[in-house]
Design an enzyme around this catalytic site. Structure first.
Site, PDB file in Angstrom:
ATOM      1  CG  HIS A  19      -2.049   0.859   1.224  1.00  0.00           C
ATOM      2  ND1 HIS A  19      -3.144   0.643   0.417  1.00  0.00           N
ATOM      3  CD2 HIS A  19      -2.311   2.007   1.895  1.00  0.00           C
ATOM      4  CE1 HIS A  19      -4.028   1.617   0.598  1.00  0.00           C
ATOM      5  NE2 HIS A  19      -3.526   2.458   1.488  1.00  0.00           N
ATOM      6  CE  LYS A 164      -7.005   8.879   1.489  1.00  0.00           C
ATOM      7  NZ  LYS A 164      -7.220   9.483   2.816  1.00  0.00           N
ATOM      8  CE  LYS A 166      -3.138   7.294   1.411  1.00  0.00           C
ATOM      9  NZ  LYS A 166      -3.221   8.436   2.337  1.00  0.00           N
ATOM     10  CG  ASP A 195      -4.205  11.593   1.482  1.00  0.00           C
ATOM     11  OD1 ASP A 195      -3.616  12.692   1.588  1.00  0.00           O
ATOM     12  OD2 ASP A 195      -4.449  10.862   2.467  1.00  0.00           O
ATOM     13  CD  GLU A 221      -7.148  12.785   3.060  1.00  0.00           C
ATOM     14  OE1 GLU A 221      -8.077  12.241   2.402  1.00  0.00           O
ATOM     15  OE2 GLU A 221      -6.613  12.247   4.027  1.00  0.00           O
ATOM     16  CG  ASP A 246      -5.446  13.195   7.161  1.00  0.00           C
ATOM     17  OD1 ASP A 246      -5.757  13.173   8.359  1.00  0.00           O
ATOM     18  OD2 ASP A 246      -5.035  12.169   6.574  1.00  0.00           O
ATOM     19  CE  LYS A 270      -6.534   9.910   9.044  1.00  0.00           C
ATOM     20  NZ  LYS A 270      -5.196  10.081   8.437  1.00  0.00           N
ATOM     21  CD  GLU A 324      -9.480   7.779   4.667  1.00  0.00           C
ATOM     22  OE1 GLU A 324      -9.223   7.888   3.463  1.00  0.00           O
ATOM     23  OE2 GLU A 324      -8.728   8.206   5.565  1.00  0.00           O
TER      24      GLU A 324
HETATM   25  C1  MUC Z   1      -4.163   9.133   5.330  1.00  0.00           C
HETATM   26  O1  MUC Z   1      -3.318   9.989   5.168  1.00  0.00           O
HETATM   27  O2  MUC Z   1      -5.330   9.465   5.131  1.00  0.00           O
HETATM   28  C2  MUC Z   1      -5.814   6.621   5.004  1.00  0.00           C
HETATM   29  C3  MUC Z   1      -6.088   5.830   3.932  1.00  0.00           C
HETATM   30  C4  MUC Z   1      -4.878   5.434   3.398  1.00  0.00           C
HETATM   31  O3  MUC Z   1      -4.703   4.726   2.424  1.00  0.00           O
HETATM   32  O4  MUC Z   1      -3.880   5.983   4.128  1.00  0.00           O
HETATM   33  C5  MUC Z   1      -4.410   6.591   5.274  1.00  0.00           C
HETATM   34  C6  MUC Z   1      -3.749   7.765   5.828  1.00  0.00           C
HETATM   35 MG    MG Z   2      -4.794  11.530   4.520  1.00  0.00          MG
END
Ligand code: MUC
Ligand code: MG
Length: 372
Positions: A19, A164, A166, A195, A221, A246, A270, A324
């Site tokens: 991941h 989402k 990354k 994100d 994000e 975040d 969170k 999420e």
């Molecule tokens: C984050 O920064 O949001 C949340 C989902 C993911 O894949 O990483 C986290 C951390």
């Molecule tokens: Mg994040």
């Protein structure tokens, strides 16, 4: 009823695939599990997750455990778990920061308090408003074709229709292309968010967000580093696409500053960032009063930590951006006997006593990191 002991374990849970985030690729996730007992032998359990040692945030699993064992546990022994707010207030006077550690402690005490009354934990937070909530999945395999396949499979299964991406690692311009290809492949069937995990400077963000907006992305994000509130405010006023804070929204006070300076128009909740469930409800209150949208965030917890988030998010009136809390779906194994349920693009809020999860001690033992 008095607290007799508090134990902390660090576990390493393997994921089903790598991941990839901006700063770290998770193949094994370090989670911190807390267990509180009372004089009658009842137990409460809790969890927070950490990402990539000290690379994502300041709270490492080792520091969380050491600070609870050394500084917080002596403050909770002998206290009545039902007074969890009072206990956390007393801790706050003697322990600065350490929000992840405080969350492990508070959540375990709440689990115990709720179990001793035979009710779900959300009853201690005013009751359940939602029985299920929309659930996003993070596409982060590091490969565009694999991500498209994953998205199409989960759409077919009716598991997720919010994805989402990354995108903080590597060339920002290639990352924008990656996002646009995925959005083009799923079309109107799914919402795509990104994100950046703080990876861009403001010039890069200006260029890339324009292209992402044009490509149909529906939320961006944490594009900038946590300290750059002014830059986040400029992006928020320039773009129509919502900008989510975040890592910058790391406490009740941070969220007040974000609201005041409009350094984002939505907030990822969170519990671990805010220092517990009570503090997270305060964050939600500030956001609600300021008209900021809310998102039920994750640090990629296993079923136990996910249930904690789920039960809390179920008590918040409007979760405009959904959630999420997909963590259990990314792990090869589970540390609870029962598991979280996902159906019809939503996560089902657990309703059993405490946070609704029954711990599997053998699994906790199996995945606990050996000392030294
Ligand atoms: C984050 O920064 O949001 C949340 C989902 C993911 O894949 O990483 C986290 C951390
Ligand atoms: Mg994040």
């Amino acid at each position: 009823m008095k607290i007799r002991s508090f134990d902390v374990y660090i576990l390493d849970l393997p994921t089903i695939r790598p991941h990839q985030l901006a700063m770290h690729t998770i193949v094994s996730q370090a989670i911190v599990v807390g267990c509180v007992t009372d004089e009658d032998g009842r137990e409460g359990w809790s969890e927070v997750a950490t990402i990539g040692g000290a690379s994502y945030g300041e709270s490492t699993p080792e520091a969380i455990k050491a600070n609870i064992d050394t500084y917080i546990t002596p403050l909770v022994i002998g206290k009545d778990p039902i007074h969890f707010d009072k206990i956390m207030f007393e801790i706050s006077k003697l322990v600065r920061g350490n929000n992840f550690a405080k969350t492990v402690v508070e959540a375990a005490i709440i689990d115990l308090a709720a179990r001793s009354k035979g009710v779900p934990a959300f009853e201690l937070f005013g009751g359940q408003i939602h029985t299920s909530l929309p659930i996003a999945w993070t596409l982060a395999s590091g490969n565009t074709e694999k991500d498209i396949e994953e998205a199409q499979e989960f759409l077919r299964q009716k598991r997720h229709n919010i994805f989402k991406l990354k995108i903080g690692k590597g060339d920002p311009f290639k990352n924008v292309e990656h996002v646009r290809k995925i959005k083009a492949a799923v079309g109107d069937q799914a919402r795509i968010t990104v994100d950046v995990n703080q990876a861009w400077d403001e010039d890069t963000a200006n260029y890339c967000i324009e292209a992402l907006e044009d490509g149909g992305v529906s939320m961006v994000e944490q594009p900038l580093p946590t300290w750059n509130y002014e830059g986040m405010a400029r992006l928020t006023s320039r773009f129509k696409v919502p900008i989510m804070a975040d890592e910058a929204a790391n406490s009740v006070q941070d969220v007040f500053q974000i609201a005041k300076h409009r350094a984002g128009n939505c907030i990822a909740l969170k519990p671990c960032k805010a220092g517990g469930l009570t503090q997270t409800k305060k964050v939600a209150g500030i956001a609600e009063a300021a008209g900021l949208g809310l998102y039920g965030g994750t640090m990629i917890e296993s079923s136990l930590g996910t249930a904690i988030c789920a039960q809390l998010y179920a008590t918040i009136p409007e979760m405009k951006f959904g959630t999420e809390i997909f963590g259990p779906l990314l792990f090869k194994d589970n540390i609870t006997v029962n598991d979280m349920q996902y159906e019809n693009f939503e996560v089902v809020i657990p309703t059993g006593p405490g946070f609704g999860m029954e711990i599997d001690r053998e699994k906790v033992k199996h995945y606990t990191r050996s000392e030294g």
